[in-house]
Design a protein around this motif. Structure first.
Motif, mmCIF file in Angstrom:
data_model
loop_
_atom_site.group_PDB
_atom_site.id
_atom_site.type_symbol
_atom_site.label_atom_id
_atom_site.label_comp_id
_atom_site.label_asym_id
_atom_site.label_seq_id
_atom_site.Cartn_x
_atom_site.Cartn_y
_atom_site.Cartn_z
ATOM 1 N N THR A 201 -0.303 6.148 4.941
ATOM 2 C CA THR A 201 0.428 6.460 6.167
ATOM 3 C C THR A 201 1.890 6.757 5.859
ATOM 4 O O THR A 201 2.467 7.717 6.388
ATOM 5 C CB THR A 201 0.330 5.294 7.167
ATOM 6 O OG1 THR A 201 -1.048 5.077 7.499
ATOM 7 C CG2 THR A 201 1.115 5.582 8.428
ATOM 8 N N LEU A 202 2.507 5.946 5.003
ATOM 9 C CA LEU A 202 3.886 6.201 4.606
ATOM 10 C C LEU A 202 4.012 7.558 3.914
ATOM 11 O O LEU A 202 4.961 8.310 4.159
ATOM 12 C CB LEU A 202 4.373 5.091 3.663
ATOM 13 C CG LEU A 202 4.736 3.759 4.308
ATOM 14 C CD1 LEU A 202 4.955 2.691 3.240
ATOM 15 C CD2 LEU A 202 5.993 3.887 5.168
ATOM 16 N N TRP A 203 3.053 7.861 3.039
ATOM 17 C CA TRP A 203 3.077 9.140 2.335
ATOM 18 C C TRP A 203 2.994 10.300 3.324
ATOM 19 O O TRP A 203 3.742 11.276 3.215
ATOM 20 C CB TRP A 203 1.935 9.199 1.327
ATOM 21 C CG TRP A 203 1.956 10.453 0.503
ATOM 22 C CD1 TRP A 203 1.401 11.661 0.815
ATOM 23 C CD2 TRP A 203 2.598 10.623 -0.756
ATOM 24 N NE1 TRP A 203 1.652 12.575 -0.174
ATOM 25 C CE2 TRP A 203 2.388 11.972 -1.149
ATOM 26 C CE3 TRP A 203 3.326 9.772 -1.590
ATOM 27 C CZ2 TRP A 203 2.877 12.477 -2.347
ATOM 28 C CZ3 TRP A 203 3.819 10.285 -2.787
ATOM 29 C CH2 TRP A 203 3.595 11.610 -3.151
ATOM 30 N N GLN A 204 2.080 10.194 4.277
ATOM 31 C CA GLN A 204 1.921 11.263 5.262
ATOM 32 C C GLN A 204 3.174 11.425 6.120
ATOM 33 O O GLN A 204 3.463 12.532 6.605
ATOM 34 C CB GLN A 204 0.694 10.991 6.146
ATOM 35 C CG GLN A 204 -0.633 11.035 5.417
ATOM 36 C CD GLN A 204 -0.898 12.373 4.762
ATOM 37 O OE1 GLN A 204 -0.509 13.426 5.268
ATOM 38 N NE2 GLN A 204 -1.558 12.350 3.600
ATOM 39 N N ARG A 205 3.919 10.347 6.296
ATOM 40 C CA ARG A 205 5.179 10.416 7.045
ATOM 41 C C ARG A 205 6.313 11.014 6.214
ATOM 42 O O ARG A 205 7.386 11.294 6.753
ATOM 43 C CB ARG A 205 5.587 9.019 7.525
ATOM 44 C CG ARG A 205 4.684 8.433 8.596
ATOM 45 C CD ARG A 205 5.146 7.028 8.967
ATOM 46 N NE ARG A 205 6.508 7.040 9.479
ATOM 47 C CZ ARG A 205 7.284 5.949 9.584
ATOM 48 N NH1 ARG A 205 6.819 4.773 9.196
ATOM 49 N NH2 ARG A 205 8.508 6.052 10.061
ATOM 50 N N GLY A 206 6.088 11.174 4.905
ATOM 51 C CA GLY A 206 7.100 11.800 4.057
ATOM 52 C C GLY A 206 7.743 10.884 3.043
ATOM 53 O O GLY A 206 8.652 11.318 2.316
ATOM 54 N N ALA A 207 7.324 9.624 2.953
ATOM 55 C CA ALA A 207 7.917 8.700 1.987
ATOM 56 C C ALA A 207 7.609 9.165 0.569
ATOM 57 O O ALA A 207 6.459 9.471 0.239
ATOM 58 C CB ALA A 207 7.379 7.289 2.207
ATOM 59 N N ARG A 208 8.639 9.197 -0.289
ATOM 60 C CA ARG A 208 8.450 9.601 -1.678
ATOM 61 C C ARG A 208 9.164 8.665 -2.653
ATOM 62 O O ARG A 208 9.152 8.913 -3.855
ATOM 63 C CB ARG A 208 8.962 11.036 -1.890
ATOM 64 C CG ARG A 208 8.168 12.115 -1.144
ATOM 65 C CD ARG A 208 6.729 12.194 -1.617
ATOM 66 N NE ARG A 208 5.995 13.274 -0.993
ATOM 67 C CZ ARG A 208 5.294 13.146 0.136
ATOM 68 N NH1 ARG A 208 5.281 11.970 0.778
ATOM 69 N NH2 ARG A 208 4.640 14.164 0.648
ATOM 70 N N SER A 209 9.783 7.604 -2.167
ATOM 71 C CA SER A 209 10.464 6.640 -3.039
ATOM 72 C C SER A 209 9.915 5.242 -2.757
ATOM 73 O O SER A 209 10.259 4.614 -1.754
ATOM 74 C CB SER A 209 11.981 6.663 -2.807
ATOM 75 O OG SER A 209 12.534 7.892 -3.215
ATOM 76 N N PHE A 210 9.045 4.767 -3.628
ATOM 77 C CA PHE A 210 8.398 3.466 -3.469
ATOM 78 C C PHE A 210 8.886 2.518 -4.574
ATOM 79 O O PHE A 210 8.792 2.846 -5.758
ATOM 80 C CB PHE A 210 6.876 3.596 -3.580
ATOM 81 C CG PHE A 210 6.234 4.391 -2.485
ATOM 82 C CD1 PHE A 210 5.578 3.752 -1.436
ATOM 83 C CD2 PHE A 210 6.259 5.783 -2.498
ATOM 84 C CE1 PHE A 210 4.970 4.485 -0.428
ATOM 85 C CE2 PHE A 210 5.651 6.525 -1.495
ATOM 86 C CZ PHE A 210 5.009 5.878 -0.459
ATOM 87 N N LYS A 211 9.393 1.359 -4.170
ATOM 88 C CA LYS A 211 9.825 0.357 -5.146
ATOM 89 C C LYS A 211 9.027 -0.924 -4.930
ATOM 90 O O LYS A 211 9.176 -1.591 -3.909
ATOM 91 C CB LYS A 211 11.321 0.087 -5.033
ATOM 92 C CG LYS A 211 12.189 1.283 -5.392
ATOM 93 C CD LYS A 211 13.634 0.886 -5.633
ATOM 94 C CE LYS A 211 13.787 0.215 -6.985
ATOM 95 N NZ LYS A 211 15.214 0.029 -7.363
ATOM 96 N N PHE A 212 8.178 -1.267 -5.891
ATOM 97 C CA PHE A 212 7.383 -2.485 -5.809
ATOM 98 C C PHE A 212 8.229 -3.675 -6.241
ATOM 99 O O PHE A 212 8.906 -3.631 -7.269
ATOM 100 C CB PHE A 212 6.145 -2.372 -6.707
ATOM 101 C CG PHE A 212 5.044 -1.545 -6.122
ATOM 102 C CD1 PHE A 212 3.916 -2.152 -5.584
ATOM 103 C CD2 PHE A 212 5.128 -0.160 -6.099
ATOM 104 C CE1 PHE A 212 2.893 -1.393 -5.037
ATOM 105 C CE2 PHE A 212 4.113 0.610 -5.547
ATOM 106 C CZ PHE A 212 2.993 -0.013 -5.017
ATOM 107 N N ILE A 213 8.178 -4.748 -5.453
ATOM 108 C CA ILE A 213 8.947 -5.945 -5.780
ATOM 109 C C ILE A 213 8.079 -7.036 -6.392
ATOM 110 O O ILE A 213 8.544 -8.159 -6.589
ATOM 111 C CB ILE A 213 9.686 -6.486 -4.538
ATOM 112 C CG1 ILE A 213 8.686 -6.942 -3.462
ATOM 113 C CG2 ILE A 213 10.649 -5.447 -3.984
ATOM 114 C CD1 ILE A 213 9.355 -7.679 -2.312
ATOM 115 N N ASP A 214 6.835 -6.720 -6.739
ATOM 116 C CA ASP A 214 5.963 -7.691 -7.415
ATOM 117 C C ASP A 214 6.640 -8.190 -8.685
ATOM 118 O O ASP A 214 7.199 -7.410 -9.460
ATOM 119 C CB ASP A 214 4.637 -7.038 -7.798
ATOM 120 C CG ASP A 214 3.871 -6.537 -6.592
ATOM 121 O OD1 ASP A 214 2.709 -6.916 -6.459
ATOM 122 O OD2 ASP A 214 4.431 -5.774 -5.787
#
Length: 246
Positions: A201-214
């Motif tokens: 859903t985020l991708w379809q909204r246009g998100a392209r910068s993902f930072k995992f905090i694991d």
């Protein structure tokens, strides 16, 4: 007007506060009363106080971290001076663990640990005028299958201009003495199918910068590989950040 404000001082504009969005997502029937308002550390405390108090909030929840502890203490002092009736609730690693490095004594309540359930329960008690006797509230570990995920709380501006912080797990298997993550009892994973649906859903909204905090993204390689496959199936350019142990 919003009677619950969720706020923090980010290090810079490009950062977003995932913790605030978790709290917002799990407020249930109180969510319509709540609003997320983020600031950066270089903003004037007096201006931040004015921006917050123009909403006439009953409760202000503040996320406190290593980079904003001193400014948060100043913010609390000023808020209480101008609006002593406003109830201030602190959370985050710099407030939730003792001893404190700075003075948080003006805060009304401090939640230690994962606050999704504890903050909601506290807000209900505040609205019912049934205030807890203890100022320092130790939150029990929430069931990651039961809490609501926060990703719909990222707005269009976040998606277009800022990092989207995400997590697939909580906890750390190591016991490094210098790190607060060593306090966590065990590593727990979020439901993966549900998580990947949120990422899509985020991708379809246009998100392209993902930072995992694991803390350790590659602890379970079967789990990690499904997430990596999600990104490998996408067309570049995009940015995905993971912290791994070799």
């Amino acid at each position: 007007m919003h009677t619950i404000l969720l706020t923090t001082l980010n290090a810079r504009y490009a950062h977003t506060a995932l913790g605030l969005r978790y709290l917002y997502a799990n407020l249930h029937e109180l969510q319509s009363e709540a609003k997320i308002i983020e600031f950066t550390m270089n903003e004037q405390i007096q201006s931040i106080v004015e921006d917050l108090l123009k909403h006439s909030p009953k409760i202000i929840g503040i996320g406190v971290y290593i980079w904003n502890a001193a400014q948060s203490a100043e913010l609390i002092q000023t808020l209480k001076k101008v609006s002593p009736e406003t109830i201030i609730v602190l959370g985050g690693p710099e407030a939730g663990y003792l001893p404190h490095r700075v003075d948080f004594s003006k805060a009304d309540f401090i939640i230690s640990g994962e606050g999704e359930v504890a903050f909601y329960e506290l807000c209900k008690k505040i609205f019912a005028n049934d205030l807890p006797e203890e100022k320092f509230i130790k939150a029990s570990l929430p069931d990651l299958k039961a809490i609501s995920l926060p990703y719909s709380a990222f707005n269009d501006e976040d998606v277009e201009h800022r990092y989207i912080y995400v997590e697939a797990s909580r906890g750390c298997p190591f016991e490094c003495e210098f790190c607060l993550s060593s306090i966590d009892e065990k590593v727990r994973n979020f439901p993966l199918d549900q998580l990947l649906e949120e990422f899509e859903t985020l991708w379809q909204r246009g998100a392209r910068s993902f930072k995992f905090i694991d803390r350790t993204f590659n602890l379970n390689m079967t789990f990690a590989n499904r997430i990596l496959d999600f990104f490998l199936s996408k067309e570049p350019p995009y940015f995905a950040h993971f912290e791994v142990i070799p």
